[in-house]
Scaffold this motif. Sequence first.
Motif, short mmCIF file in Angstrom:
data_model
loop_
_atom_site.label_atom_id
_atom_site.label_comp_id
_atom_site.label_asym_id
_atom_site.label_seq_id
_atom_site.Cartn_x
_atom_site.Cartn_y
_atom_site.Cartn_z
N HIS B 18 0.86 -1.18 0.00
CA HIS B 18 0.00 0.00 0.00
C HIS B 18 0.90 1.23 0.00
O HIS B 18 1.96 1.22 0.61
CB HIS B 18 -0.89 0.00 1.26
CG HIS B 18 -2.01 1.00 1.22
ND1 HIS B 18 -1.83 2.33 1.54
CD2 HIS B 18 -3.32 0.87 0.89
CE1 HIS B 18 -2.97 2.97 1.43
NE2 HIS B 18 -3.89 2.11 1.03
N ALA B 19 0.44 2.26 -0.66
CA ALA B 19 1.26 3.47 -0.81
C ALA B 19 1.60 4.11 0.53
O ALA B 19 2.64 4.75 0.66
CB ALA B 19 0.54 4.48 -1.70
N ALA B 20 0.72 3.94 1.51
CA ALA B 20 0.96 4.60 2.80
C ALA B 20 1.92 3.81 3.68
O ALA B 20 2.42 4.34 4.68
CB ALA B 20 -0.37 4.78 3.54
N LEU B 21 2.15 2.56 3.33
CA LEU B 21 2.98 1.72 4.19
C LEU B 21 4.45 1.87 3.84
O LEU B 21 4.81 2.08 2.68
CB LEU B 21 2.57 0.25 4.04
CG LEU B 21 1.15 -0.10 4.49
CD1 LEU B 21 0.86 -1.56 4.22
CD2 LEU B 21 0.96 0.22 5.96
N PRO B 22 5.33 1.72 4.84
CA PRO B 22 6.76 1.87 4.57
C PRO B 22 7.37 0.70 3.82
O PRO B 22 8.51 0.77 3.36
CB PRO B 22 7.37 1.99 5.97
CG PRO B 22 6.40 1.32 6.87
CD PRO B 22 5.05 1.50 6.28
N GLY B 23 6.64 -0.39 3.73
CA GLY B 23 7.15 -1.58 3.04
C GLY B 23 6.10 -2.67 3.14
O GLY B 23 4.98 -2.42 3.60
N PRO B 24 6.43 -3.88 2.71
CA PRO B 24 5.45 -4.96 2.77
C PRO B 24 5.14 -5.35 4.21
O PRO B 24 5.95 -5.96 4.89
CB PRO B 24 6.13 -6.13 2.03
CG PRO B 24 7.27 -5.53 1.31
CD PRO B 24 7.69 -4.32 2.07
N MET B 25 3.99 -4.96 4.68
CA MET B 25 3.51 -5.32 6.01
C MET B 25 2.00 -5.17 5.97
O MET B 25 1.46 -4.52 5.08
CB MET B 25 4.11 -4.42 7.09
CG MET B 25 3.84 -2.94 6.90
SD MET B 25 4.69 -1.91 8.10
CE MET B 25 3.45 -1.75 9.34
N ARG B 26 1.33 -5.79 6.92
CA ARG B 26 -0.13 -5.69 6.93
C ARG B 26 -0.57 -4.97 8.19
O ARG B 26 -0.12 -5.29 9.29
CB ARG B 26 -0.75 -7.08 6.88
CG ARG B 26 -2.25 -7.06 6.70
CD ARG B 26 -2.81 -8.46 6.81
NE ARG B 26 -2.55 -9.23 5.61
CZ ARG B 26 -3.42 -9.38 4.63
NH1 ARG B 26 -4.60 -8.80 4.69
NH2 ARG B 26 -3.11 -10.13 3.59
N LEU B 27 -1.44 -4.00 8.00
CA LEU B 27 -2.04 -3.28 9.14
C LEU B 27 -3.51 -3.62 9.18
O LEU B 27 -4.21 -3.43 8.18
CB LEU B 27 -1.91 -1.77 8.95
CG LEU B 27 -0.71 -1.03 9.53
CD1 LEU B 27 -0.90 0.47 9.34
CD2 LEU B 27 -0.53 -1.32 11.02
N SER B 28 -3.97 -4.14 10.28
CA SER B 28 -5.40 -4.38 10.46
C SER B 28 -5.90 -3.30 11.40
O SER B 28 -5.50 -3.24 12.55
CB SER B 28 -5.64 -5.74 11.11
OG SER B 28 -5.18 -6.75 10.28
N LEU B 29 -6.77 -2.47 10.87
CA LEU B 29 -7.28 -1.36 11.66
C LEU B 29 -8.75 -1.59 11.97
O LEU B 29 -9.51 -2.02 11.11
CB LEU B 29 -7.14 -0.03 10.89
CG LEU B 29 -5.73 0.34 10.44
CD1 LEU B 29 -5.76 1.63 9.64
CD2 LEU B 29 -4.82 0.52 11.64
N SER B 30 -9.10 -1.27 13.18
CA SER B 30 -10.51 -1.28 13.56
C SER B 30 -10.83 0.16 13.89
O SER B 30 -10.28 0.74 14.83
CB SER B 30 -10.68 -2.18 14.78
OG SER B 30 -12.01 -2.19 15.19
N SER B 31 -11.68 0.77 13.05
CA SER B 31 -11.89 2.21 13.26
C SER B 31 -13.34 2.52 13.53
O SER B 31 -14.25 1.90 12.96
CB SER B 31 -11.40 3.00 12.05
OG SER B 31 -12.06 2.56 10.88
N ASP B 32 -13.53 3.48 14.41
CA ASP B 32 -14.87 3.96 14.74
C ASP B 32 -15.03 5.28 13.99
O ASP B 32 -14.58 6.32 14.44
CB ASP B 32 -14.95 4.18 16.26
CG ASP B 32 -16.33 4.67 16.68
OD1 ASP B 32 -16.48 5.04 17.87
OD2 ASP B 32 -17.24 4.72 15.84
N GLY B 33 -15.65 5.19 12.84
CA GLY B 33 -15.70 6.37 11.97
C GLY B 33 -14.31 6.64 11.45
O GLY B 33 -13.69 5.78 10.81
#
Lengths: 153, 371
Positions: B18-33
């Motif tokens: 992903h363009a926002a990531l510094p390299g190959p890694m996975r971010l799982s986000l749980s967001s409230d709005g």
Amino acid sequence: MDINEQITQLLSRIPGAMVEKTRFGRSERVLFWVSLASLKEIARLVRAEAGFDVLENLSAMQVDESLVFTYVAMNSTTHEWIVLRGSAELTGDGKRVPCPSVSEIWPMARNFEQEISPLFGVAFDGVGEGRVRAAHAGFPLRKDFQLPKWEAP
Amino acid sequence: MTECLKTHASRWQIGPYHAALPGPMRLSLSSDGDIIARAECETGYLHRGLEKALELHPWISSLVYADHLDPEASVFGETVFCLAVEEIGKIPVPPRAQAIRVILLELARISSHLLAISRVASGVGAETMVNYVLRDRERVLDLFELVSGVRFSLNFLRFGGVAADVTEGFIERVVEVCETIRHRLKEYNDLFTFSHAFLKRSNGVGVLPAELARRFGITGPNARASGIGLDVRRAFPYLGYDVLDFEVVLGPGGEGDVHARFMVRLRELAQSIEILRQVCDSAPAGEFASIRVEREFRLPKGEAYARIESARGLLGCHVVSDGGTKPARAQFRTPSCSIIQALPEILRGASTEDLAPVLASLDISVAEVDR
């Protein structure tokens, strides 16, 4: 008091904690061989009473039929650092070797333990599977790991 | 009667690419709005088996793998590995080689910080700043090409020194590039550093409290932005850093936000330029290496732990030799691992729009996390 004397005195409070003192490599620095069974207690004492609040590094390596764990702890105020080492026998059946986790005492240890766990086959209590994706069977950093053969297409 | 809009926490998986990531890694986000309630980080997508590869090759070849620890600032990996090996083998490094190493290290620090600055600028949409900074970084990469033939992964250090002496005119070119970048720092400040738009997007955003940094052993510019003044070049001097005059830069007020991390890197550029000026002024003549290492080189049995201040923080290397022609074990302690561990806590409570600048300001190298 010299830091080595201080650590020796602290370790002497725990029966059976210190196995021996040797030189770290070819330097003059003292390496404390400790019993893994007392590791958590040693870590608590070393942090609380000698001020070693940072686990700078935790590395593992296989030496013959044992896994050797090397802990480099640092005092963030004085920048003094000590080396603790413990070993655990390999079970010989390919199973993970149990080792106590020090992440309750040094939270940064979890990062090292999560890496060592899948690569060397170590079960640190309370630490999960590890963060290295298992694309292989076995424990790659052990000396008996068979590298996959590459065949030309 | 008003209606309430029922919302649930939404889950968002970003990565591995992903363009926002510094390299190959996975971010799982749980967001409230818009607000991130929970973040989980998964790495390992760039695991290359570097430490295993080091054990399978002769000492001189294993140095190439150390060079590939962090491709964006490869000199640091080479240097820390060389220092550990030289400690085991009691291999001296001539003064000229030490000076060349310090020049390469500080140039690598400048290159890495400029890249981090460009990523922060990109994260807030300041494309002009991105282009200006990368333009100046190209001049540093040109210096690397001049000395070693390559822009990244120099593979220029050797046990006991460096691969070759620098070409005639190299030191003068370094001084020239330093002077150019020193002038550009003012340009960056005028254009970007204190611009209203950047301040709004960076002040109070992505705060890394000092207590959190200490808990996870975070070092380098990220820790210094939070007020923790550890710099390995001062605390555990190597390669003659103890005689060099430079400041350990701390973040303004120890806020530890995106702007503080940006400012620390910007000011460290000035300190690196000052170090380079001193070393270039006093670089001694002499040998560029004390020994020549062949393929069958054997290191005496022993071990050592060396540490340096890389662009991202404390970089350590534990090397063990069993007296053979290959390393028995080489393990790297990388600064980005600590930041990855703290990332879920840093992101909790942050807005999803701030994800890009926060990640950029932390300057994580996924390559050195996964190895």
